[in-house]
Design a protein around this motif. Structure first.
Motif, PDB file in Angstrom:
ATOM      1  N   UNK A 106      32.268  46.728  27.878  1.00  0.00           N
ATOM      2  CA  UNK A 106      32.483  46.326  29.266  1.00  0.00           C
ATOM      3  C   UNK A 106      32.753  44.824  29.370  1.00  0.00           C
ATOM      4  N   UNK A 107      33.628  44.466  30.290  1.00  0.00           N
ATOM      5  CA  UNK A 107      33.877  43.055  30.561  1.00  0.00           C
ATOM      6  C   UNK A 107      34.137  42.878  32.048  1.00  0.00           C
ATOM      7  N   UNK A 108      33.924  41.659  32.533  1.00  0.00           N
ATOM      8  CA  UNK A 108      34.039  41.401  33.956  1.00  0.00           C
ATOM      9  C   UNK A 108      35.300  40.629  34.302  1.00  0.00           C
ATOM     10  N   UNK A 109      35.838  40.992  35.436  1.00  0.00           N
ATOM     11  CA  UNK A 109      36.981  40.314  36.033  1.00  0.00           C
ATOM     12  C   UNK A 109      36.448  39.678  37.315  1.00  0.00           C
ATOM     13  N   UNK A 110      36.503  38.387  37.385  1.00  0.00           N
ATOM     14  CA  UNK A 110      36.056  37.667  38.574  1.00  0.00           C
ATOM     15  C   UNK A 110      37.229  37.636  39.557  1.00  0.00           C
ATOM     16  N   UNK A 111      37.172  38.501  40.556  1.00  0.00           N
ATOM     17  CA  UNK A 111      38.245  38.625  41.550  1.00  0.00           C
ATOM     18  C   UNK A 111      38.019  37.583  42.630  1.00  0.00           C
ATOM     19  N   UNK A 112      39.088  36.812  42.935  1.00  0.00           N
ATOM     20  CA  UNK A 112      38.964  35.744  43.920  1.00  0.00           C
ATOM     21  C   UNK A 112      40.060  35.747  44.979  1.00  0.00           C
ATOM     22  N   UNK A 113      41.082  36.612  44.787  1.00  0.00           N
ATOM     23  CA  UNK A 113      42.190  36.574  45.738  1.00  0.00           C
ATOM     24  C   UNK A 113      42.931  37.900  45.792  1.00  0.00           C
ATOM     25  N   UNK A 114      43.631  38.070  46.900  1.00  0.00           N
ATOM     26  CA  UNK A 114      44.536  39.194  47.115  1.00  0.00           C
ATOM     27  C   UNK A 114      45.946  38.652  46.952  1.00  0.00           C
ATOM     28  N   UNK A 115      46.820  39.424  46.316  1.00  0.00           N
ATOM     29  CA  UNK A 115      48.192  38.972  46.097  1.00  0.00           C
ATOM     30  C   UNK A 115      49.196  39.965  46.686  1.00  0.00           C
ATOM     31  N   UNK A 116      50.279  39.419  47.212  1.00  0.00           N
ATOM     32  CA  UNK A 116      51.437  40.210  47.594  1.00  0.00           C
ATOM     33  C   UNK A 116      52.429  40.056  46.456  1.00  0.00           C
ATOM     34  N   UNK A 117      52.881  41.187  45.924  1.00  0.00           N
ATOM     35  CA  UNK A 117      53.716  41.167  44.721  1.00  0.00           C
ATOM     36  C   UNK A 117      55.042  41.856  45.004  1.00  0.00           C
TER      37      UNK A 117
END
Length: 185
Positions: free
Chosen positions: A146-157
């Motif tokens: 297991x590893x963590x992803x530190x989510x900090x933003x929403x993106x429009x792609x």
């Protein structure tokens, strides 16, 4: 679904990994592709889709950018710990066992904004995952710590299709909160 015009863009809302998470996902993609006999998703295309908007043009595309710029994401940790396989679509993915509360809240915000863009929210249950292999011939036996992803933003792609495959470009990002703010999710 929104209607397309001549200046439309194929857009989707996503979580975009930082360089460290992208490297980790890329290594998993390589191992899973070897094991499954599938086609690895290029590192630069790895992401977690929240909502596919389709072809939006003019005012709708501008509105999508404004929705993203107005969304404040409370930073949270997304624990990626599971490798899965969907045989019908032949997709290998990396995902979370548990959806953090902050991600559930973000999905509610995203789904609430979609009708104003002329897009109906997806009726399927949200299953947060990153597609790492397409056209897999079999389930890989690969495991991951297991590893963590530190989510900090929403993106429009923006998605562009050409003979070489899909190319994704982040065209708008939500504002980032101060990293010292504790998360509760």
């Amino acid at each position: 679904m929104a209607t397309a015009d001549t200046d439309s863009e194929r857009l989707f809302l996503a979580l975009w990994p930082d360089a460290g998470v992208r490297e980790r996902l890329g290594e998993l993609a390589r191992r899973c592709a070897e094991e499954s006999g599938g086609r690895r998703v290029p590192d630069e295309n790895l992401h977690l889709t929240l909502a596919f908007l389709g072809a939006l043009g003019g005012a709708a595309a501008r509105a999508a950018r404004e929705v993203v710029r107005a969304t404040v994401v409370i930073p949270f940790a997304l624990r990626l710990e599971r490798i899965g396989f969907w045989p019908r679509t032949r997709v290998v993915w990396v995902g979370a066992e548990t959806v953090p509360t902050a991600l559930e809240t973000l999905m509610q915000d995203v789904n609430g904004a979609l009708p104003a863009l002329g897009v109906a929210p997806d009726r399927r249950a949200f299953a947060p995952h990153v597609t790492v292999v397409r056209r897999a011939r079999r389930r890989p036996r690969v495991t991951t710590a297991p590893f963590e992803w530190r989510v900090q933003e929403l993106c429009l792609v923006r998605s562009r299709l050409d003979p070489g495959g899909a190319h994704y470009e982040v065209v708008a990002r939500s504002p980032r909160r101060d990293n010292s703010t504790p998360d509760m999710g």
